[in-house]
Each structure stands twice: as C-alpha cells, then as structure tokens.
Design a protein around this motif. Sequence first.
Motif, PDB file in Angstrom:
ATOM      1  N   LYS A   1      39.584  38.771  31.416  1.00  0.00           N
ATOM      2  CA  LYS A   1      40.216  37.457  31.238  1.00  0.00           C
ATOM      3  C   LYS A   1      41.695  37.498  31.636  1.00  0.00           C
ATOM      4  CE  LYS A   1      40.829  33.937  27.658  1.00  0.00           C
ATOM      5  NZ  LYS A   1      40.371  33.558  26.299  1.00  0.00           N
TER       6      LYS A   1
ATOM      7  N   LYS B   1      42.437  38.071  35.355  1.00  0.00           N
ATOM      8  CA  LYS B   1      42.234  36.804  36.078  1.00  0.00           C
ATOM      9  C   LYS B   1      43.419  35.862  35.852  1.00  0.00           C
ATOM     10  CE  LYS B   1      39.076  32.966  36.629  1.00  0.00           C
ATOM     11  NZ  LYS B   1      38.259  32.025  35.931  1.00  0.00           N
ATOM     12  N   LEU B   2      43.863  35.724  34.604  1.00  0.00           N
ATOM     13  CA  LEU B   2      44.997  34.846  34.300  1.00  0.00           C
ATOM     14  C   LEU B   2      46.262  35.295  35.027  1.00  0.00           C
ATOM     15  CD1 LEU B   2      44.476  34.277  30.460  1.00  0.00           C
ATOM     16  CD2 LEU B   2      44.177  32.579  32.286  1.00  0.00           C
TER      17      LEU B   2
ATOM     18  N   LEU C   1      46.348  37.064  37.867  1.00  0.00           N
ATOM     19  CA  LEU C   1      46.143  36.788  39.299  1.00  0.00           C
ATOM     20  C   LEU C   1      46.368  35.320  39.632  1.00  0.00           C
ATOM     21  CD1 LEU C   1      43.034  38.955  40.291  1.00  0.00           C
ATOM     22  CD2 LEU C   1      45.338  39.076  41.256  1.00  0.00           C
ATOM     23  N   GLU C   2      45.941  34.449  38.736  1.00  0.00           N
ATOM     24  CA  GLU C   2      46.096  33.000  38.936  1.00  0.00           C
ATOM     25  C   GLU C   2      47.517  32.524  38.644  1.00  0.00           C
ATOM     26  OE1 GLU C   2      43.122  31.448  36.289  1.00  0.00           O
ATOM     27  OE2 GLU C   2      41.494  31.764  37.722  1.00  0.00           O
ATOM     28  N   GLY C   3      48.367  33.397  38.157  1.00  0.00           N
ATOM     29  CA  GLY C   3      49.749  33.029  37.852  1.00  0.00           C
ATOM     30  C   GLY C   3      49.903  32.141  36.624  1.00  0.00           C
ATOM     31  N   LYS C   4      48.949  32.208  35.706  1.00  0.00           N
ATOM     32  CA  LYS C   4      49.000  31.354  34.511  1.00  0.00           C
ATOM     33  C   LYS C   4      49.821  31.955  33.374  1.00  0.00           C
ATOM     34  CE  LYS C   4      45.080  28.542  35.491  1.00  0.00           C
ATOM     35  NZ  LYS C   4      43.904  27.885  35.007  1.00  0.00           N
TER      36      LYS C   4
END
Length: 184
Positions: free
Chosen positions: A13, A16-17, A19-22
């Motif tokens: 999780k 992924k966060l 990588l997505e820049g969140k």
Amino acid sequence: MIDQKEVEHIKKKFNKLLLEGKIRKPKNNKEAFFKKKAEISLLLSKELIQNHKYLDWCINAAYYSMFYNAVCILAHVNVDLEDVLDSIHILTYEALVYFFYIKERKIEEEYLEDFKANMEESDKRLKTLAQQKTDEIISSFRNARIDRGKYTYELGEIAELKSAETAIRRADSFDVLTHKLITK
C-alpha cells in the motif's frame, strides 16, 4: 503481534502511495500543532477518569492523544497523509508501521499494538455510544432503554475503569516515545 500478512499489505500500500506521490511534506507547524493537541488530549483523559460517568470519553481522549502523537511523529519525518482518501485513523496506524517499523525499527511492536488496540477500543465505544443515542431517540419507553443498557453493557464500572486506566497508560507510554523520537 503484527503478522506477516499485515506487513506485506502495508508495504504494498505505501509503496504504491509513494509512487503515486500521495505522501507529501507536511505544513510547517503541523508537528508542533499535533503535539500540543496530543498533550491536551492526554491531560483531558486524566481529568475524565476522575468521574466514572465519563470513562468512555476518557478512553477516547487517551486514544486521540496517541493519534495526535502519531500524526506529530509522522510530520517529524516529513510524512503527511492528507491527500490519501482512506480512513485516517487506520491509515495513520499503517503509516506508523511502514515508516517506523518496516523501514526503520524506531518503534517497538508493542507501541504499535497499543495504538491499534486503543484505536479499535475507541472506535467500538463511539459506535456503541452512537447506537445508544439512536436507540434513545427511537425508544419511547424509558424502562426499555434502561434494561437495554443493563444487558448491552456487560462490563460494569470496574471493568470500564480498568479499560480507561489501560488506555491512559498506553497513551502516556506513546507520549514518552513520541518525545524521544522528535527530540533525536
């Protein structure tokens, strides 16, 4: 104990966060702001335990002290979760596991387990309180409401007090840990 399945879920999780820049950097005063909120919540929980009518709220305030301290230490390591659309309480717990347990063993597992236990206890109590209020509004029979309270809440005052004391002990311990982490 944090099981391997949970660790793998959190790793996936947060990778992924990231990588997505969140996961962003927090605003300048976020760490200090939430540290102050944590201190106030812990003080409030210690005041609330003095009146046994407020044990549920004592437990909730103790949890919020831990939650605010968690946000504080995440801000300390430049982690802000505002852009993530997820339950902020669960997400904060998972972020603690990811950044302070998986990536670097800065927090011992017992602190994470205490945080999770207080979070679940607080959530359960809030849902119970919300259900009780709903039942009171719907119910037109005072005696039915009183009987419902007797049979629904099997713990009793002594167990409630022990739960509140445990919640405060956990929050105190987490507060000490937070202080250690942000003053290094």
